[in-house]
Design a protein around this motif. Structure first.
Motif, PDB file in Angstrom:
ATOM      1  N   GLY A  50       0.802  -1.215   0.000  1.00 39.30           N
ATOM      2  CA  GLY A  50       0.000   0.000   0.000  1.00 39.30           C
ATOM      3  C   GLY A  50       0.836   1.266   0.000  1.00 39.30           C
ATOM      4  O   GLY A  50       0.582   2.215  -0.746  1.00 39.30           O
ATOM      5  N   VAL A  51       1.853   1.284   0.842  1.00 38.27           N
ATOM      6  CA  VAL A  51       2.736   2.451   0.912  1.00 38.27           C
ATOM      7  C   VAL A  51       3.642   2.504  -0.312  1.00 38.27           C
ATOM      8  O   VAL A  51       3.951   3.573  -0.842  1.00 38.27           O
ATOM      9  CB  VAL A  51       3.573   2.412   2.204  1.00 38.27           C
ATOM     10  CG1 VAL A  51       4.613   3.529   2.220  1.00 38.27           C
ATOM     11  CG2 VAL A  51       2.669   2.521   3.429  1.00 38.27           C
ATOM     12  N   GLY A  52       4.053   1.330  -0.778  1.00 36.31           N
ATOM     13  CA  GLY A  52       5.008   1.283  -1.876  1.00 36.31           C
ATOM     14  C   GLY A  52       4.447   1.714  -3.216  1.00 36.31           C
ATOM     15  O   GLY A  52       5.176   2.268  -4.042  1.00 36.31           O
ATOM     16  N   ALA A  53       3.149   1.468  -3.466  1.00 31.54           N
ATOM     17  CA  ALA A  53       2.583   1.752  -4.787  1.00 31.54           C
ATOM     18  C   ALA A  53       2.761   3.209  -5.220  1.00 31.54           C
ATOM     19  O   ALA A  53       3.311   3.476  -6.291  1.00 31.54           O
ATOM     20  CB  ALA A  53       1.116   1.338  -4.835  1.00 31.54           C
ATOM     21  N   PRO A  54       2.323   4.197  -4.425  1.00 23.83           N
ATOM     22  CA  PRO A  54       2.516   5.583  -4.876  1.00 23.83           C
ATOM     23  C   PRO A  54       3.971   6.026  -4.843  1.00 23.83           C
ATOM     24  O   PRO A  54       4.406   6.805  -5.694  1.00 23.83           O
ATOM     25  CB  PRO A  54       1.652   6.396  -3.902  1.00 23.83           C
ATOM     26  CG  PRO A  54       1.500   5.542  -2.693  1.00 23.83           C
ATOM     27  CD  PRO A  54       1.520   4.134  -3.185  1.00 23.83           C
ATOM     28  N   LEU A  55       4.749   5.531  -3.863  1.00 26.21           N
ATOM     29  CA  LEU A  55       6.155   5.916  -3.798  1.00 26.21           C
ATOM     30  C   LEU A  55       6.929   5.385  -5.001  1.00 26.21           C
ATOM     31  O   LEU A  55       7.750   6.091  -5.595  1.00 26.21           O
ATOM     32  CB  LEU A  55       6.780   5.394  -2.498  1.00 26.21           C
ATOM     33  CG  LEU A  55       6.265   6.015  -1.199  1.00 26.21           C
ATOM     34  CD1 LEU A  55       6.961   5.380  -0.002  1.00 26.21           C
ATOM     35  CD2 LEU A  55       6.496   7.533  -1.198  1.00 26.21           C
ATOM     36  N   MET A  56       6.656   4.131  -5.351  1.00 26.57           N
ATOM     37  CA  MET A  56       7.337   3.557  -6.505  1.00 26.57           C
ATOM     38  C   MET A  56       6.895   4.231  -7.800  1.00 26.57           C
ATOM     39  O   MET A  56       7.687   4.422  -8.719  1.00 26.57           O
ATOM     40  CB  MET A  56       7.065   2.059  -6.574  1.00 26.57           C
ATOM     41  CG  MET A  56       7.615   1.261  -5.400  1.00 26.57           C
ATOM     42  SD  MET A  56       9.411   1.357  -5.241  1.00 26.57           S
ATOM     43  CE  MET A  56       9.938   0.351  -6.614  1.00 26.57           C
ATOM     44  N   ALA A  57       5.611   4.617  -7.874  1.00 26.39           N
ATOM     45  CA  ALA A  57       5.124   5.311  -9.065  1.00 26.39           C
ATOM     46  C   ALA A  57       5.863   6.623  -9.268  1.00 26.39           C
ATOM     47  O   ALA A  57       6.185   7.013 -10.397  1.00 26.39           O
ATOM     48  CB  ALA A  57       3.623   5.562  -8.949  1.00 26.39           C
ATOM     49  N   ALA A  58       6.137   7.312  -8.157  1.00 23.58           N
ATOM     50  CA  ALA A  58       6.878   8.569  -8.251  1.00 23.58           C
ATOM     51  C   ALA A  58       8.340   8.324  -8.630  1.00 23.58           C
ATOM     52  O   ALA A  58       8.949   9.119  -9.350  1.00 23.58           O
ATOM     53  CB  ALA A  58       6.794   9.317  -6.924  1.00 23.58           C
ATOM     54  N   ALA A  59       8.895   7.190  -8.154  1.00 19.47           N
ATOM     55  CA  ALA A  59      10.326   6.936  -8.370  1.00 19.47           C
ATOM     56  C   ALA A  59      10.639   6.473  -9.787  1.00 19.47           C
ATOM     57  O   ALA A  59      11.681   6.825 -10.344  1.00 19.47           O
ATOM     58  CB  ALA A  59      10.818   5.892  -7.367  1.00 19.47           C
ATOM     59  N   ILE A  60       9.736   5.684 -10.385  1.00 18.34           N
ATOM     60  CA  ILE A  60      10.053   5.095 -11.684  1.00 18.34           C
ATOM     61  C   ILE A  60       9.886   6.073 -12.836  1.00 18.34           C
ATOM     62  O   ILE A  60      10.469   5.901 -13.896  1.00 18.34           O
ATOM     63  CB  ILE A  60       9.201   3.832 -11.947  1.00 18.34           C
ATOM     64  CG1 ILE A  60       7.711   4.183 -11.917  1.00 18.34           C
ATOM     65  CG2 ILE A  60       9.528   2.749 -10.940  1.00 18.34           C
ATOM     66  CD1 ILE A  60       6.814   3.008 -12.189  1.00 18.34           C
ATOM     67  N   GLY A  61       9.075   7.119 -12.623  1.00 21.35           N
ATOM     68  CA  GLY A  61       8.942   8.183 -13.606  1.00 21.35           C
ATOM     69  C   GLY A  61       8.645   7.669 -15.000  1.00 21.35           C
ATOM     70  O   GLY A  61       7.713   6.918 -15.229  1.00 21.35           O
ATOM     71  N   GLY A  62       9.460   8.088 -15.971  1.00 17.81           N
ATOM     72  CA  GLY A  62       9.228   7.731 -17.360  1.00 17.81           C
ATOM     73  C   GLY A  62      10.004   6.517 -17.815  1.00 17.81           C
ATOM     74  O   GLY A  62      10.309   6.389 -18.999  1.00 17.81           O
ATOM     75  N   MET A  63      10.328   5.600 -16.907  1.00 13.60           N
ATOM     76  CA  MET A  63      11.098   4.404 -17.257  1.00 13.60           C
ATOM     77  C   MET A  63      10.337   3.551 -18.264  1.00 13.60           C
ATOM     78  O   MET A  63       9.114   3.439 -18.211  1.00 13.60           O
ATOM     79  CB  MET A  63      11.367   3.593 -15.976  1.00 13.60           C
ATOM     80  CG  MET A  63      12.244   2.387 -16.182  1.00 13.60           C
ATOM     81  SD  MET A  63      12.594   1.566 -14.599  1.00 13.60           S
ATOM     82  CE  MET A  63      13.539   0.153 -15.158  1.00 13.60           C
ATOM     83  N   ASP A  64      11.050   2.949 -19.202  1.00 13.02           N
ATOM     84  CA  ASP A  64      10.438   2.068 -20.194  1.00 13.02           C
ATOM     85  C   ASP A  64       9.688   0.944 -19.489  1.00 13.02           C
ATOM     86  O   ASP A  64      10.250   0.228 -18.652  1.00 13.02           O
ATOM     87  CB  ASP A  64      11.526   1.483 -21.093  1.00 13.02           C
ATOM     88  CG  ASP A  64      10.954   0.535 -22.129  1.00 13.02           C
ATOM     89  OD1 ASP A  64      10.428   1.020 -23.138  1.00 13.02           O
ATOM     90  OD2 ASP A  64      11.011  -0.688 -21.896  1.00 13.02           O
ATOM     91  N   ARG A  65       8.395   0.790 -19.845  1.00 11.11           N
ATOM     92  CA  ARG A  65       7.543  -0.133 -19.109  1.00 11.11           C
ATOM     93  C   ARG A  65       7.871  -1.596 -19.388  1.00 11.11           C
ATOM     94  O   ARG A  65       7.637  -2.453 -18.539  1.00 11.11           O
ATOM     95  CB  ARG A  65       6.069   0.154 -19.410  1.00 11.11           C
ATOM     96  CG  ARG A  65       5.550   1.466 -18.815  1.00 11.11           C
ATOM     97  CD  ARG A  65       5.971   1.609 -17.363  1.00 11.11           C
ATOM     98  NE  ARG A  65       5.344   2.733 -16.689  1.00 11.11           N
ATOM     99  CZ  ARG A  65       5.965   3.829 -16.306  1.00 11.11           C
ATOM    100  NH1 ARG A  65       7.252   3.983 -16.578  1.00 11.11           N
ATOM    101  NH2 ARG A  65       5.324   4.784 -15.657  1.00 11.11           N
TER     102      ARG A  65
END
Length: 392
Positions: A50-65
């Motif tokens: 739960g905590v990781g989802a938004p934090l990781m979304a902010a960290a990965i930015g425009g990384m190739d999916r």
């Protein structure tokens, strides 16, 4: 091919997230821990997701999916392999907590990727399709891990998730095209989300309904065994019955959601879940309990799929952040539900096990989600009529 690769990835993610619940009977016996400690293992993992989802979304930015999602599944494989070798509970819970960070990344980013690749007219259907992997996990993965846990042990179940994760990583790498880079979310975009009562209300719906469902689902295996005397095969059959109709509910939702609208679909499914939970005490035997759970089974996973599509449609340009926040709400709901269920089990009535009171937690929480969802649907209609964007 991309959507099938992402669906399979969500299937593996779902199996891994649910493996502790499915193998809980063997896990608590093997590690010599209480049911409450087993519930805490679920809750700790859920908090991390739960905590990781938004934090990781902010960290990965425009990384190739393609690269991101393939690496995420390899991390999931490594984590489950290490969990399978954990010597005791003190080793298992931190390994489990780190492993499930993969789920915090894969599920929302797979949905956002599919939405990014789809046309607006088919976005809802595309998102619910890849999320259907979770429903398939409940059909095949949950019953199978429950049976494996009862007959072969929870460590074998964890090892099987590791192998499936490697297969998923390879499929994602082969199936997704290069260069899928949704725009990175700025602080301004995150502020827009948290300043929108409508968007936040929809996320809160996810939190409440997830908590209400998981208060029961987290303890289903020991519940069936303790209060109904269910055998390993009967436990697997109950999970399979629930999962089969969950898949059917997702298939129906996938076909109608772009016509009915996600808001109406979600509000309807929440009402059906509440109906099952209210009827819960009327089931004297396991077969009757299966009948009572039918409306819930049809609606439980469909609700999560509908919520993802609902947020993706409300603000497509904020979809990566919204999907992450919604996934965070799902997993934090798991933590709240598992913790609430653990408290109920720790305070039973004299001469009772406490399991029979779990459904009341679900009634309160899912009922609150239903009311908030109905309010948000009305606000969305008003916003649409006024030509307003919910992020404005």
């Amino acid at each position: 091919m991309a959507r099938w690769a992402l669906l399979f990835g969500n299937f593996v993610i779902g199996c891994g997230v649910m493996v502790v619940g499915g193998t809980l009977n063997d896990l608590i016996a093997s590690l010599k821990i209480s049911v409450t400690q087993g519930g805490h293992l679920i809750a700790v993992a859920a908090v991390m997701m739960g905590v990781g989802a938004p934090l990781m979304a902010a960290a990965i930015g425009g990384m190739d999916r393609r690269r991101l999602l393939a690496l995420t599944m390899l991390w999931y494989a490594l984590g489950h392999a290490l969990c399978a070798w954990a010597p005791d509970y003190d080793w298992l819970w931190p390994l489990r907590a780190v492993t499930v960070l993969s789920a915090a990344v894969f599920t929302p980013q797979a949905a956002a990727t599919m939405g990014f690749m789809s046309t607006p007219a088919h976005r809802g259907r595309a998102i619910t399709f890849v999320f259907m992997g979770w429903a398939v996990a409940s059909v095949a993965g949950m019953p199978l891990t429950a049976w494996v846990g009862e007959r072969l042990g929870w460590r074998v179940a964890m090892g099987a998730i590791a192998v499936a994760s490697v297969i998923s990583a390879a499929w994602v790498w082969k199936g997704l095209p290069k260069g899928i880079r949704p725009p990175a979310m700025s602080l301004r975009a995150w502020r827009k989300i948290f300043q929108s009562p409508l968007l936040l209300a929809v996320v809160v719906v996810t939190l409440f309904q997830s908590a209400g469902q998981y208060a029961l689902l987290a303890y289903a295996a020991p519940y069936y065994k303790t209060d109904f005397g269910a055998s390993p095969e009967e436990i697997s059959l109950m999970f399979g019955f629930f999962g089969g109709f969950a898949l059917l509910g997702n298939l129906v939702l996938n076909r109608v959601i772009d016509r009915t609208g996600p808001a109406q679909a979600v509000t309807t499914t929440l009402g059906l879940i509440v109906l099952s939970l209210l009827l819960w005490p009327l089931a004297p035997t396991l077969p009757w309990l299966a009948v009572v759970t039918l409306p819930w089974a049809l609606s439980g996973f469909a609700t999560n799929s509908g919520q993802q599509a609902r947020l993706g449609g409300l603000s497509p340009r904020l979809a990566p952040a919204l999907m992450s926040l919604n996934t965070s709400a799902i997993y934090l709901g798991h933590a709240v539900g598992a913790s609430a269920g653990a408290w109920v089990l720790a305070h039973p009535e004299p001469g009772r096990t406490g399991y029979h009171n779990l459904h009341w937690v679900g009634v309160v929480l899912v009922g609150a989600a239903w009311a908030i969802s109905a309010w948000a649907a009305r606000q969305q209609v008003k916003a649409d009529a006024a030509g307003l964007n919910p992020a404005d």
